[in-house]
Design an enzyme around this catalytic site. Structure first.
Site, PDB file in Angstrom:
ATOM      1  N   LYS A 192      35.009 -21.392 -33.752  1.00  0.00           N
ATOM      2  CA  LYS A 192      35.651 -22.707 -33.730  1.00  0.00           C
ATOM      3  C   LYS A 192      37.161 -22.581 -33.756  1.00  0.00           C
ATOM      4  CE  LYS A 192      31.829 -24.421 -36.520  1.00  0.00           C
ATOM      5  NZ  LYS A 192      31.512 -24.608 -37.942  1.00  0.00           N
ATOM      6  N   HIS A 237      33.272   4.833 -37.110  1.00  0.00           N
ATOM      7  CA  HIS A 237      31.973   4.334 -37.554  1.00  0.00           C
ATOM      8  C   HIS A 237      31.548   5.292 -38.662  1.00  0.00           C
ATOM      9  CE1 HIS A 237      28.170   2.549 -37.825  1.00  0.00           C
ATOM     10  NE2 HIS A 237      27.747   2.613 -36.578  1.00  0.00           N
ATOM     11  N   ARG A 249      20.524  -1.862 -35.434  1.00  0.00           N
ATOM     12  CA  ARG A 249      20.157  -0.865 -36.437  1.00  0.00           C
ATOM     13  C   ARG A 249      21.133  -0.801 -37.602  1.00  0.00           C
ATOM     14  NH1 ARG A 249      18.641   3.797 -33.352  1.00  0.00           N
ATOM     15  NH2 ARG A 249      18.307   2.220 -31.787  1.00  0.00           N
ATOM     16  N   THR A 250      22.388  -0.865 -37.361  1.00  0.00           N
ATOM     17  CA  THR A 250      23.339  -0.742 -38.461  1.00  0.00           C
ATOM     18  C   THR A 250      23.197  -1.923 -39.419  1.00  0.00           C
ATOM     19  OG1 THR A 250      24.865   0.432 -37.024  1.00  0.00           O
ATOM     20  CG2 THR A 250      25.778  -0.449 -39.048  1.00  0.00           C
ATOM     21  N   ARG A 297      31.717  -5.365 -38.960  1.00  0.00           N
ATOM     22  CA  ARG A 297      31.740  -4.719 -37.644  1.00  0.00           C
ATOM     23  C   ARG A 297      32.533  -5.635 -36.723  1.00  0.00           C
ATOM     24  NH1 ARG A 297      27.048  -2.081 -34.022  1.00  0.00           N
ATOM     25  NH2 ARG A 297      27.532  -0.441 -35.508  1.00  0.00           N
TER      26      ARG A 297
END
Lengths: 319, 425
Positions: free
Chosen positions: A96, A146, A68-69, A118
């Site tokens: 990597k 958040h 959702r974010t 995030r």
């Protein structure tokens, strides 16, 4: 007369959290978001696609799964005419062995207008912000903050209650691991709400009361719910628990799921919120989630508006 | 070698209680005389006017990273950083790659140390093979090869049976056992002190309890076995209280405190600066106050830096991913003076006892005394000069210091090892 200072731009170049923002910053974000809301005073309206930020590019760097974010940021950017580039978790060169800092410096060298990050590590956006000029928007860092969630929560509460000051907001569930809770502590406290915490004892440490004024770590879920104007449920974050802090999801649900019976302890007009994704029958009973008391869909809608506001404020040409 | 005559310094020797204007004559690596006025033809003169002349400082807890991690520090760079910090000797922990758990590695370290040209380097051996905590290492052979103590530092001696056996050997061999006290279950996943700031920052906490419980167990085992136990980097008020009680009861236990632990609190982590990440973590203001009290009243025996170099690459990452540890050799004296002496909480005599007299006694090595016949390991420092520490300009190969850019009043002026000036500002 001390006139309240009205800002036209944010005092910060990044959105790293709620804690560093001033009250004026928060007011500015919320008032800017209001013009992007799809429903006001109960009426739904469509917001036409704007070209306010046309030609600008937003990079989404999500190092932790999100639905959702991430989509909310993408929609917010597209509605403002921005181009959006996503760095997939799987595709990233961090896989990597490239260092996080090098990855971000590489992205920054492509001169995006903003970077949404995030990451599972608390403080990662803060660390990266020290090494780049590109505005960084924190879309959730570990168990820390958040901020866009707290802003959309505040907008939603205001839509329904008309204010934040003097309200009793119960925040319930897995508070220890919740970045949503921490951002809400700072925002709600700043605007005079009382914040009552309830959940399994190891997930509600008493020291939370020292994070901001007005926080009370209650001894039980019921005590926290008593007379609440707003009930904010949190998801049980099993992925962040390094050890089982309760016996099983069923055991948790028996004692901490928001059922209609428990909700009856709150005020009769209390609204129910959840940052999602919610676990039906564990965090919140289906009948509560689906009831008119639940404003969860409204939170999601407001999420896009808040993120549009932030993109405008952080990347727009402000006078 | 020509004799060296140190003129007109303020000689402070806690072992003999001396604190007076004295000249010190050094011949053949030893102190030949300490007197109010010494004249000696043919001697090199060292003017120590306005300087304190103390028995050489001994840091009983450093990590020199060699063998295995020479990009962060080597025995040579570490020994020079030590000398620049006023230390004439350091004891290096065994958590190198390979671990110093055999005479072979001990001898390799000693050979390298012989060429270092800075502070003396005394190896600490491992208690268990690979410091894995499971099987005892070759304690007697390591002792014979020259280790001054044994420790699994970096890791706790979590297995009580192993610690008991080690202390039994320790008693018989007169070998000090140093423990990094940490309950791994209580500290699991933690990156900073558990408290208000870990909650605020959303970082997993290491509770004070994780240190206090093993310290409690350890003094019981030391009392039981009679083996000499030394608590590394003690950081909490509760742990200090346990040591205080144990000492009162005559248990053979000593402890050290690191300068960062008596200077900073967990609030220093607020910007997620990885230079504030170490284990044990920075604790609360109450803990800091208790440690300062313990340093003053004798509960704490020594100041040790836990000098833990890490490369910029390793530390330049987010807080949770970064390794634990900070460097400390070049700031220890400055912090001791600023935080303990200038504040009037600890006397100069006592500071020198914490940095020299006691560490020598704890390790059972020569040094820590300033009198005729003693080893000519001397630390000369001033009490007033203002200076600023710049990690980039330091002698250590690493820069991971939380004190980069800090200003100090008083600091190292010259360091002499066996009568040779190995550092001079």
């Amino acid at each position: 007369m001390a006139a309240r200072k009205v800002l036209t731009r944010l005092s910060q170049p990044h959105l790293l959290g709620i804690e560093p923002l001033s009250s004026e910053d928060i007011e500015l974000i919320l008032s800017t978001a209001q013009k992007y809301q799809t429903r006001t005073a109960g009426e739904t309206r469509t917001v036409p696609r704007l070209d306010l930020l046309a030609g600008k590019t937003l990079v989404l760097a999500f190092f932790e799964p999100s639905t959702r974010t991430r989509i909310s940021f993408e929609m917010a950017a597209q509605r403002l005419g921005m181009d959006v580039v996503s760095l997939g978790l799987e595709a990233s060169s961090v896989q990597k062995g490239e260092s996080l800092l090098d990855t971000i410096k590489t992205l920054a060298a492509m001169r995006p207008d903003a970077l949404v990050i995030r990451h599972q590590g608390s403080g990662v956006p803060h660390f990266l912000a020290r090494h780049t000029e590109v505005p960084i928007l924190n879309a959730g860092d570990g168990m820390h903050e958040h901020p866009t969630q707290a802003l959309l929560d505040a907008l939603t509460i205001r839509d329904h209650k008309g204010r934040l000051d003097g309200l009793k907001v119960a925040i319930l569930g897995d508070i220890l691991h919740s970045r949503v809770a921490r951002s809400n502590f700072h925002l709600l406290s700043r605007f005079g709400a009382r914040i009552a915490l309830g959940g399994p004892p190891p997930l509600v440490p008493k020291e939370f009361e020292r994070l901001a004024p007005g926080i009370i770590a209650c001894r039980s879920l019921e005590e926290a719910l008593e007379g609440a104007d707003v009930v904010m449920m949190l998801r049980v974050q099993l992925e962040r628990q390094r050890e089982p802090l309760f016996a099983s999801p069923a055991e948790y649900a028996r004692h901490y799921c928001l059922t209609a019976e428990r909700l009856a302890l709150a005020k009769s007009d209390a609204i129910v919120m959840h940052p999602g994704p919610f676990l039906r029958g564990i965090d919140i009973a289906g009948e509560v989630a689906d009831s008119p008391r639940s404003v969860i869909p409204h939170q999601v809608e407001n999420g896009v508006a808040v993120r549009m506001a932030l993109l405008e404020l952080l990347t727009g040409a402000q006078a | 070698m020509k004799p060296l005559l140190i003129k007109n310094g303020r000689v402070v020797d806690p072992a003999s209680g001396l604190d007076a204007r004295r000249d010190v004559l050094i011949e053949d690596g030893r102190i030949a005389a300490v007197d109010a006025r010494i004249e000696r033809a043919g001697a090199d003169a060292f003017d120590a006017t306005n300087l304190v002349v103390a028995p050489g400082f001994i840091d009983l807890h450093v990590h020199l990273r060699e063998p295995g991690k020479e990009s962060a520090e080597t025995i040579v760079s570490g020994a020079r950083a030590a000398a620049a910090g006023g230390f004439t000797a350091v004891a290096c922990m065994p958590n190198t790659q390979p671990v110093n758990d055999t005479p072979l590695v001990t001898r390799a370290i000693l050979a390298q140390a012989g060429q270092a040209g800075g502070a003396r380097v005394y190896p600490v051996g491992a208690v268990t093979k690979g410091t894995a905590g499971e099987e005892l290492a070759e304690l007697e052979s390591q002792r014979a090869a020259g280790v001054v103590a044994v420790s699994d530092d970096g890791r706790p001696l979590w297995n009580s049976r192993i610690l008991r056996r080690a202390l039994e050997y320790g008693r018989a061999l007169d070998l000090l056992v140093i423990d990094h006290c940490e309950d791994p279950h209580l500290s699991a996943g933690g990156v900073m002190h558990e408290g208000e700031w870990s909650l605020r920052l959303g970082l997993r906490g290491i509770p004070a309890l994780a240190e206090e419980l093993p310290v409690t167990r350890n003094v019981v085992l030391a009392a039981l076995t009679g083996g000499r136990l030394h608590i590394a980097h003690l950081s909490t008020r509760g742990a200090l209280e346990v040591v205080r009680r144990a000492k009162r009861e005559g248990v053979p236990v000593t402890c050290e405190v690191a300068p960062h632990h008596f200077t900073l609190t967990h609030e220093a982590c607020r910007d997620y600066d990885t230079r504030t990440k170490m284990n044990p973590p920075l604790r609360t203001a109450e803990d800091v106050a208790a440690l300062v009290e313990g340093l003053a009243d004798g509960t704490v025996d020594a100041i040790a830096t836990d000098h833990a170099p890490h490369t910029q690459t390793e530390k330049q990452t987010d807080f949770e991913s970064a390794p634990f540890g900070v460097i400390g050799l070049e700031t220890a004296l400055g912090l001791g003076l600023e935080r303990l002496c200038h504040t009037g909480k600890v006397s100069l005599q006592r500071l020198i006892e914490l940095l020299s007299t006691n560490p020598a006694r704890i390790l059972g090595i020569e040094g820590g005394r300033l009198e005729a016949g003693a080893l000519a390991d001397l630390t000369l420092f001033d009490l007033e000069r203002k200076w600023t520490y710049r990690a980039a300009e330091g002698f250590s190969k690493s820069r991971n210091s939380p004190f980069d850019g800090w200003s100090f009043r008083g600091g190292p002026a010259a360091t002499m090892v066996g009568g040779v000036v190995v550092f001079r500002r």
